[in-house]
Write an enzyme that holds these catalytic residues in place. Structure first.
Site, PDB file in Angstrom:
ATOM      1  N   CYS A   2       0.842  -1.200   0.000  1.00  0.00           N
ATOM      2  CA  CYS A   2       0.000   0.000   0.000  1.00  0.00           C
ATOM      3  C   CYS A   2       0.880   1.254   0.000  1.00  0.00           C
ATOM      4  O   CYS A   2       2.019   1.216   0.428  1.00  0.00           O
ATOM      5  CB  CYS A   2      -0.876   0.023   1.238  1.00  0.00           C
ATOM      6  N   ARG A  27       3.451   1.667  -8.071  1.00  0.00           N
ATOM      7  CA  ARG A  27       3.628   0.516  -7.172  1.00  0.00           C
ATOM      8  C   ARG A  27       2.580  -0.562  -7.416  1.00  0.00           C
ATOM      9  O   ARG A  27       2.719  -1.674  -6.927  1.00  0.00           O
ATOM     10  CB  ARG A  27       3.492   0.974  -5.711  1.00  0.00           C
ATOM     11  N   TRP A  71      -3.150  -2.266  -1.848  1.00  0.00           N
ATOM     12  CA  TRP A  71      -2.831  -3.538  -2.493  1.00  0.00           C
ATOM     13  C   TRP A  71      -3.378  -4.572  -1.528  1.00  0.00           C
ATOM     14  O   TRP A  71      -2.820  -4.789  -0.445  1.00  0.00           O
ATOM     15  CB  TRP A  71      -1.319  -3.644  -2.675  1.00  0.00           C
ATOM     16  N   ASN A  97      -0.163   1.015   5.956  1.00  0.00           N
ATOM     17  CA  ASN A  97       0.601   0.128   5.080  1.00  0.00           C
ATOM     18  C   ASN A  97       1.277  -0.889   5.980  1.00  0.00           C
ATOM     19  O   ASN A  97       1.999  -0.511   6.895  1.00  0.00           O
ATOM     20  CB  ASN A  97       1.653   0.955   4.318  1.00  0.00           C
ATOM     21  N   GLY A  98       1.014  -2.180   5.770  1.00  0.00           N
ATOM     22  CA  GLY A  98       1.640  -3.197   6.612  1.00  0.00           C
ATOM     23  C   GLY A  98       0.650  -4.293   6.941  1.00  0.00           C
ATOM     24  O   GLY A  98      -0.396  -4.419   6.295  1.00  0.00           O
ATOM     25  N   GLU A 470      16.575 -22.215 -11.309  1.00  0.00           N
ATOM     26  CA  GLU A 470      16.128 -20.830 -11.179  1.00  0.00           C
ATOM     27  C   GLU A 470      17.261 -19.852 -11.509  1.00  0.00           C
ATOM     28  O   GLU A 470      17.036 -18.828 -12.158  1.00  0.00           O
ATOM     29  CB  GLU A 470      15.590 -20.609  -9.751  1.00  0.00           C
ATOM     30  N   LYS A 474      16.969 -17.074 -14.447  1.00  0.00           N
ATOM     31  CA  LYS A 474      17.171 -15.637 -14.221  1.00  0.00           C
ATOM     32  C   LYS A 474      18.208 -15.102 -15.207  1.00  0.00           C
ATOM     33  O   LYS A 474      18.021 -14.051 -15.820  1.00  0.00           O
ATOM     34  CB  LYS A 474      17.659 -15.346 -12.796  1.00  0.00           C
ATOM     35  N   GLU A 477      16.814 -15.001 -18.851  1.00  0.00           N
ATOM     36  CA  GLU A 477      15.741 -14.007 -19.003  1.00  0.00           C
ATOM     37  C   GLU A 477      16.277 -12.590 -19.199  1.00  0.00           C
ATOM     38  O   GLU A 477      15.802 -11.864 -20.049  1.00  0.00           O
ATOM     39  CB  GLU A 477      14.894 -13.956 -17.719  1.00  0.00           C
ATOM     40  N   HIS A 493      25.790 -37.469 -18.182  1.00  0.00           N
ATOM     41  CA  HIS A 493      24.914 -38.291 -19.039  1.00  0.00           C
ATOM     42  C   HIS A 493      24.621 -37.602 -20.375  1.00  0.00           C
ATOM     43  O   HIS A 493      23.638 -37.920 -21.028  1.00  0.00           O
ATOM     44  CB  HIS A 493      23.616 -38.609 -18.293  1.00  0.00           C
ATOM     45  N   LYS A 592       4.945 -10.049 -17.852  1.00  0.00           N
ATOM     46  CA  LYS A 592       4.891 -10.335 -16.419  1.00  0.00           C
ATOM     47  C   LYS A 592       3.879 -11.428 -16.112  1.00  0.00           C
ATOM     48  O   LYS A 592       4.072 -12.230 -15.215  1.00  0.00           O
ATOM     49  CB  LYS A 592       4.548  -9.052 -15.644  1.00  0.00           C
TER      50      LYS A 592
HETATM   51  C1  AGP Z   1      10.089 -15.717 -13.984  1.00  0.00           C
HETATM   52  O1  AGP Z   1      11.036 -14.754 -13.792  1.00  0.00           O
HETATM   53  C2  AGP Z   1       9.030 -15.495 -14.929  1.00  0.00           C
HETATM   54  N1  AGP Z   1       8.853 -14.238 -15.391  1.00  0.00           N
HETATM   55  C3  AGP Z   1       8.072 -16.616 -15.227  1.00  0.00           C
HETATM   56  O2  AGP Z   1       8.788 -17.805 -15.327  1.00  0.00           O
HETATM   57  C4  AGP Z   1       6.941 -16.814 -14.218  1.00  0.00           C
HETATM   58  O3  AGP Z   1       7.456 -17.315 -13.011  1.00  0.00           O
HETATM   59  C5  AGP Z   1       5.887 -17.767 -14.806  1.00  0.00           C
HETATM   60  O4  AGP Z   1       5.336 -17.189 -15.955  1.00  0.00           O
HETATM   61  C6  AGP Z   1       4.794 -18.113 -13.819  1.00  0.00           C
HETATM   62  O5  AGP Z   1       4.128 -16.971 -13.396  1.00  0.00           O
HETATM   63  P1  AGP Z   1       3.136 -16.983 -12.165  1.00  0.00           P
HETATM   64  O6  AGP Z   1       3.946 -17.272 -10.946  1.00  0.00           O
HETATM   65  O7  AGP Z   1       2.541 -15.604 -12.158  1.00  0.00           O
HETATM   66  O8  AGP Z   1       2.111 -18.048 -12.398  1.00  0.00           O
END
Ligand code: AGP
Length: 597
Positions: A2, A27, A71, A97-98, A470, A474, A477, A493, A592
């Protein structure tokens, strides 16, 4: 997360508050509102955009007021749950906020004392507590009310007939903007920058009294001197809190959002907590519990399998939501848990519907209240990461892990001592991450090195295998370097064929039962001339002998190594991408929220 704002001065408050709320829109929020002190207090609030509310509010006469962008965390985003919230008499209005950890208990007590509540929020207890303690001294009433509150907050209180705003913080940021015959208060700097660049940062536990004439800051009941800072950032810089990118800001927010997430789970007695969902009871038999997710959330699910199987001994099946939809047999465990930051990922939603139709009790772990996932699920657990703006998931992943740890640990009833140790470790994680985040030189050096390559392998075993996945995700990406996450034992393998001096390998070590095997893997990789960057616990003196570069991370109980290691890898990816001049917050071809299958 928030946003809160307040104004007191000689000008009309309404346009100043709306301008501040517009400055906080970046935000992310779902509802908003303002309160102005005229003869009494007038409140306008609603779900939706600040611009829509601004158009609907008539001219309100008044030179003091507060505002909020919400939020949602407790209660869906609607008009009633939007802030400001008031007490029964409508004399006190509060923006918050919190998260108030003990709000259920406080609400129950206040209702028994005759207070009437209208919203589902935790925040509404604050104006009622102030009403309860008010004896003609607003500052005293706020200070007394906050003694009852457990959790974290930044609040601003507006009271009819009072010339002061009272603001306070614990755990959440709060600043005062200094003007000439006027003063401002806000959760962050961009909200006040159009009016002033003179700012005072409140410290945890501070209570500020803000009036036209000046400000006072109280700490432990005593007035303290304050120091004014000049902000030289543009509004855009300030929105990123001075960080170059939202991703870096969000990486640095992790200690705080982990604390916020834990507030709802852990008791204040330091060694225990209460699970909102008891996995052992829910599961009921030996059919596997199913975890469903995509992308980074899928990696959280893979870590979740290690945690739940290790702590509770419940078998867990982890499925890519984008694949499980093609299996003839839908998930048929008693419980399915969908993990999704956005709550809108199309593949995950489809998998959830199939699991539900197959008779699973469906739990969603999501960051967005009222998202599609939260509406499909039978039970929802919210991560408290606040809006994540960078496309690459960082803080949302960390809090997904924290929820999975909490679910498993707090469903564990076998050994009280082990439980107390694990809860203690959970509590200490934010501090350890702060330590990691305060010294990034080693990581930056490794990033400078990786930036010159076009292909990188990440290897790990056990709980750190998903962290290798992961780390690789990262890196690709945001830096556009080809990266592969691998179970360290799998390299030989097939992928060994690719290793050589142009393929650096990032090896994640934990001092658990995987350690010796990982050291052997590093030696095998070195024998193929591939450069090795090792991620190892502080005090690990063995690894330097084999690796070309070492990133040290704080030592933690081995169950939690995934959290510290992933934060180090997020930073490694970030600084590598920065070195290559990539558009870190908005990588090419990515969105996103992935709302198509
Ligand atoms: C990760 O950095 C991503 N942008 C992507 O892999 C994301 O985690 C995936 O699309 C799943 O999204 P969600 O957690 O909103 O379901």
């Amino acid at each position: 997360m928030c946003g809160i704002v307040g104004y007191v001065g000689y000008r009309q408050a309404q346009p100043i508050l709306f301008n501040s709320l517009f400055r906080l829109e970046y935000r992310g929020y779902d509802s908003c509102g303002i309160a102005i002190a005229d003869n009494g207090i007038t409140v306008y609030k609603d779900a939706g955009k600040v611009g829509n509310l601004e158009k609907r509010v008539p001219h309100l006469e008044g030179t003091a007021g507060i505002g909020h962008t919400r939020w949602a965390t407790h209660g869906e985003p609607n008009q009633i749950n939007a802030h400001p919230h008031c007490d029964c008499s409508g004399r006190f209005a509060v923006v918050h906020n919190g998260i108030i950890g003990n709000y259920r208990l406080l609400k129950k007590q206040l209702i028994a004392e005759g207070h009437r509540f209208i919203s589902e929020t935790d925040s509404e207890v604050i104006p009622h507590l102030i009403e309860k303690y008010y004896r003609g001294d607003l500052e005293g009433a706020v200070a007394t009310a906050l003694k009852d509150v457990e959790g974290c907050y930044a609040i601003i209180v507006l009271a009819a007939g009072e010339s002061d705003l009272v603001a306070a913080r614990k755990g959440n940021p709060l600043i005062i903007g200094i003007g000439d015959r006027e003063n401002f208060v806000a959760s962050d700097v961009p909200a006040v920058l159009d009016d002033t660049n003179r700012v005072v940062y409140l410290e945890d536990g501070d209570l500020g009294v803000i009036s036209t004439a000046g400000i006072r800051i109280m700490r432990d009941g005593r007035e303290v001197a304050w120091e004014e800072k000049k902000i030289l950032w543009s509004v855009e810089d300030a929105q990123r809190a001075g960080y170059e990118h939202f991703m870096l800001k969000e990486i640095h927010e992790q200690p705080r959002v982990i604390r916020d997430t834990l507030i709802g789970w852990l008791s204040s007695d330091e060694s225990s907590g209460e699970s909102l969902v008891d996995l052992t009871k829910m599961q009921g038999d030996i059919r596997p519990l199913t975890l469903l997710a995509c992308g980074t959330s899928y990696h959280a699910a893979l870590v979740g399998r290690y945690i739940i199987e290790k702590v509770l001994g419940i078998p867990v099946r982890v499925e890519l939501a984008s694949e499980v939809n093609y299996y003839d047999r839908p998930p048929d465990g008693a419980v399915a848990i969908a993990i999704t930051q956005s709550g809108e990922t199309a593949d995950t939603l489809r998998a959830m519907k199939r699991a539900k139709a197959a008779g699973c009790l469906l739990l969603a772990i999501t960051n967005v209240m009222d998202s599609s996932a939260s509406r499909i699920a039978d039970e929802v657990v919210y991560t408290r990461a606040g809006p994540e703006i960078g496309v690459a998931a960082t803080k949302s992943f960390a809090v997904q892990l924290i929820i999975l740890y909490s679910l498993a640990i707090l469903s564990y009833k076998v050994d009280a001592r082990r439980l107390a140790d694990l809860v203690m470790e959970l509590r200490q994680l934010p501090e350890k991450l702060e330590r990691l985040l305060s010294d990034k030189d080693g990581i930056k050096e490794c990033a400078g090195y990786l930036a010159g390559y076009e292909s990188v392998f990440f290897i790990g075993r056990g709980i750190n295998y998903p962290i290798a996945l992961e780390g690789a995700l990262k890196l690709k990406e945001i830096s556009y370097i080809h990266a592969e996450g691998y179970a360290a034992g799998e390299l030989k393998h097939g992928s060994f064929a690719l290793l050589g001096e142009n393929t650096p390998v990032v090896a994640i070590l934990a001092r658990d039962n995987t350690y010796q095997a990982m050291l052997s893997n590093i030696k095998e990789v070195k024998a193929r001339k591939a450069p090795v960057i090792a991620l190892a616990e502080e005090g690990d003196d063995n690894v330097g002998e084999f690796a070309d570069m070492v990133i040290s991370v704080p030592a933690v109980d081995l169950l939690f190594s995934a959290v510290v290691n992933v934060v180090a890898l997020q930073l490694l990816a970030y600084y590598t991408a920065r070195e290559r001049g990539c558009p870190i917050d908005t990588p090419r071809n990515l969105a996103k929220s992935v709302t198509v299958e």
